[in-house]
Scaffold this motif. Sequence first.
Motif, mmCIF file in Angstrom:
data_model
loop_
_atom_site.group_PDB
_atom_site.id
_atom_site.type_symbol
_atom_site.label_atom_id
_atom_site.label_comp_id
_atom_site.label_asym_id
_atom_site.label_seq_id
_atom_site.Cartn_x
_atom_site.Cartn_y
_atom_site.Cartn_z
ATOM 1 N N GLY A 86 -23.179 -10.347 -15.440
ATOM 2 C CA GLY A 86 -24.177 -11.002 -14.592
ATOM 3 C C GLY A 86 -25.568 -10.474 -14.859
ATOM 4 N N ARG A 87 -25.674 -9.175 -15.049
ATOM 5 C CA ARG A 87 -26.981 -8.580 -15.364
ATOM 6 C C ARG A 87 -27.499 -9.085 -16.703
ATOM 7 N NH1 ARG A 87 -25.120 -2.591 -13.483
ATOM 8 N NH2 ARG A 87 -25.563 -2.863 -11.265
ATOM 9 N N LEU A 88 -26.620 -9.183 -17.678
ATOM 10 C CA LEU A 88 -27.017 -9.696 -18.988
ATOM 11 C C LEU A 88 -27.480 -11.145 -18.886
ATOM 12 C CD1 LEU A 88 -27.207 -9.248 -22.044
ATOM 13 C CD2 LEU A 88 -24.836 -10.014 -22.196
ATOM 14 N N ALA A 89 -26.794 -11.945 -18.081
ATOM 15 C CA ALA A 89 -27.195 -13.340 -17.900
ATOM 16 C C ALA A 89 -28.565 -13.438 -17.237
ATOM 17 C CB ALA A 89 -26.146 -14.076 -17.067
ATOM 18 N N MET A 90 -28.865 -12.542 -16.313
ATOM 19 C CA MET A 90 -30.188 -12.551 -15.674
ATOM 20 C C MET A 90 -31.276 -12.226 -16.694
ATOM 21 S SD MET A 90 -29.712 -11.022 -11.855
ATOM 22 C CE MET A 90 -28.475 -9.778 -12.163
ATOM 23 N N PHE A 91 -31.008 -11.252 -17.565
ATOM 24 C CA PHE A 91 -31.995 -10.917 -18.597
ATOM 25 C C PHE A 91 -32.168 -12.079 -19.574
ATOM 26 C CE2 PHE A 91 -31.653 -6.408 -17.424
ATOM 27 C CZ PHE A 91 -32.999 -6.088 -17.463
ATOM 28 N N ALA A 92 -31.090 -12.782 -19.893
ATOM 29 C CA ALA A 92 -31.198 -13.935 -20.785
ATOM 30 C C ALA A 92 -32.042 -15.030 -20.139
ATOM 31 C CB ALA A 92 -29.807 -14.459 -21.127
ATOM 32 N N SER A 93 -31.867 -15.241 -18.851
ATOM 33 C CA SER A 93 -32.667 -16.251 -18.143
ATOM 34 C C SER A 93 -34.139 -15.868 -18.145
ATOM 35 C CB SER A 93 -32.180 -16.403 -16.708
ATOM 36 O OG SER A 93 -30.846 -16.812 -16.686
ATOM 37 N N ILE A 94 -34.420 -14.600 -17.916
ATOM 38 C CA ILE A 94 -35.811 -14.130 -17.941
ATOM 39 C C ILE A 94 -36.397 -14.315 -19.334
ATOM 40 C CG2 ILE A 94 -37.262 -12.065 -17.778
ATOM 41 C CD1 ILE A 94 -35.390 -11.129 -15.512
ATOM 42 N N GLY A 95 -35.595 -14.058 -20.358
ATOM 43 C CA GLY A 95 -36.060 -14.262 -21.732
ATOM 44 C C GLY A 95 -36.394 -15.711 -22.018
ATOM 45 N N MET A 96 -35.559 -16.633 -21.523
ATOM 46 C CA MET A 96 -35.847 -18.063 -21.729
ATOM 47 C C MET A 96 -37.108 -18.471 -20.987
ATOM 48 S SD MET A 96 -32.199 -20.051 -21.844
ATOM 49 C CE MET A 96 -31.552 -19.404 -20.321
ATOM 50 N N LEU A 97 -37.301 -17.960 -19.775
ATOM 51 C CA LEU A 97 -38.519 -18.289 -19.027
ATOM 52 C C LEU A 97 -39.759 -17.740 -19.719
ATOM 53 C CD1 LEU A 97 -37.339 -17.724 -15.355
ATOM 54 C CD2 LEU A 97 -37.936 -19.888 -16.430
ATOM 55 N N ALA A 98 -39.670 -16.503 -20.206
ATOM 56 C CA ALA A 98 -40.817 -15.901 -20.899
ATOM 57 C C ALA A 98 -41.124 -16.678 -22.186
ATOM 58 C CB ALA A 98 -40.529 -14.438 -21.199
ATOM 59 N N HIS A 99 -40.085 -17.056 -22.917
ATOM 60 C CA HIS A 99 -40.300 -17.806 -24.149
ATOM 61 C C HIS A 99 -40.943 -19.156 -23.850
ATOM 62 C CE1 HIS A 99 -39.180 -20.550 -27.431
ATOM 63 N NE2 HIS A 99 -39.469 -19.502 -28.176
ATOM 64 N N ALA A 100 -40.486 -19.830 -22.817
ATOM 65 C CA ALA A 100 -41.063 -21.125 -22.461
ATOM 66 C C ALA A 100 -42.515 -20.970 -22.028
ATOM 67 C CB ALA A 100 -40.238 -21.779 -21.348
ATOM 68 N N ALA A 101 -42.829 -19.863 -21.356
ATOM 69 C CA ALA A 101 -44.208 -19.645 -20.927
ATOM 70 C C ALA A 101 -45.117 -19.358 -22.117
ATOM 71 C CB ALA A 101 -44.267 -18.495 -19.931
ATOM 72 N N LEU A 102 -44.603 -18.645 -23.119
ATOM 73 C CA LEU A 102 -45.425 -18.278 -24.270
ATOM 74 C C LEU A 102 -45.603 -19.424 -25.261
ATOM 75 C CD1 LEU A 102 -44.099 -14.685 -24.972
ATOM 76 C CD2 LEU A 102 -46.286 -15.336 -23.963
ATOM 77 N N THR A 103 -44.533 -20.177 -25.519
ATOM 78 C CA THR A 103 -44.615 -21.210 -26.548
ATOM 79 C C THR A 103 -44.801 -22.611 -25.997
ATOM 80 O OG1 THR A 103 -42.213 -21.530 -26.567
ATOM 81 C CG2 THR A 103 -43.118 -19.844 -28.050
ATOM 82 N N GLY A 104 -44.470 -22.816 -24.731
ATOM 83 C CA GLY A 104 -44.563 -24.146 -24.156
ATOM 84 C C GLY A 104 -43.387 -25.029 -24.504
ATOM 85 N N LYS A 105 -42.368 -24.465 -25.151
ATOM 86 C CA LYS A 105 -41.173 -25.225 -25.499
ATOM 87 C C LYS A 105 -39.992 -24.689 -24.700
ATOM 88 C CE LYS A 105 -42.495 -26.129 -30.266
ATOM 89 N NZ LYS A 105 -42.124 -25.973 -31.661
ATOM 90 N N GLY A 106 -39.158 -25.600 -24.271
ATOM 91 C CA GLY A 106 -37.968 -25.209 -23.521
ATOM 92 C C GLY A 106 -36.867 -24.728 -24.441
ATOM 93 N N PRO A 107 -35.821 -24.127 -23.874
ATOM 94 C CA PRO A 107 -34.740 -23.611 -24.717
ATOM 95 C C PRO A 107 -33.968 -24.706 -25.451
ATOM 96 C CG PRO A 107 -34.223 -23.311 -22.383
ATOM 97 C CD PRO A 107 -35.617 -23.811 -22.480
ATOM 98 N N LEU A 108 -33.895 -25.900 -24.892
ATOM 99 C CA LEU A 108 -33.193 -26.981 -25.569
ATOM 100 C C LEU A 108 -33.956 -27.511 -26.776
ATOM 101 C CD1 LEU A 108 -31.801 -29.003 -22.516
ATOM 102 C CD2 LEU A 108 -30.605 -27.378 -23.997
ATOM 103 N N GLU A 109 -35.274 -27.394 -26.760
ATOM 104 C CA GLU A 109 -36.077 -27.859 -27.902
ATOM 105 C C GLU A 109 -35.833 -26.991 -29.139
ATOM 106 O OE1 GLU A 109 -40.024 -29.934 -26.074
ATOM 107 O OE2 GLU A 109 -40.040 -27.763 -26.351
ATOM 108 N N LEU A 110 -35.514 -25.746 -28.945
ATOM 109 C CA LEU A 110 -35.272 -24.885 -30.089
ATOM 110 C C LEU A 110 -33.930 -25.156 -30.733
ATOM 111 C CD1 LEU A 110 -36.611 -21.526 -28.657
ATOM 112 C CD2 LEU A 110 -37.698 -23.049 -30.285
ATOM 113 N N ILE A 111 -32.979 -25.640 -29.944
ATOM 114 C CA ILE A 111 -31.642 -25.925 -30.484
ATOM 115 C C ILE A 111 -31.652 -27.211 -31.287
ATOM 116 C CG2 ILE A 111 -29.259 -26.450 -29.859
ATOM 117 C CD1 ILE A 111 -29.648 -24.656 -27.422
ATOM 118 N N PHE A 112 -32.327 -28.225 -30.759
ATOM 119 C CA PHE A 112 -32.301 -29.544 -31.388
ATOM 120 C C PHE A 112 -33.531 -29.737 -32.216
ATOM 121 C CE2 PHE A 112 -29.827 -30.000 -27.439
ATOM 122 C CZ PHE A 112 -28.592 -30.170 -28.027
#
Length: 112
Positions: A86-112
Amino acid sequence: MPWFLLAFRAILAHAVVFFETIPDLSISQVPKAGLLQILAFIGFMEVMGQLNMQRADYEPGNFLGSGQWETSESWDDYQTRELNNGRLAMFASIGMLAHAALTGKGPLELIF
């Protein structure tokens, strides 16, 4: 506006576009009796949780005495692993939010 709200809004916008492309996942297609059943179950679980917290032997995280079912060493190891996951999942969520804030792209845009 704070960066985390901007990131959440970007992720939510992509999720809405993703789910709008799937017409079968519309809440309007659920029968009224089904929605009533879902709400009744949620209400039941909330009431049971509130009543459970009023017990004298209540411990946080011990829903309806589930902590008394298993007392072995392997159960403690399992609970520790689940807590760490659960702690690891929280850090992963924070990482996705930080990445979206920095690049302006969501996590699904990087996959597709």
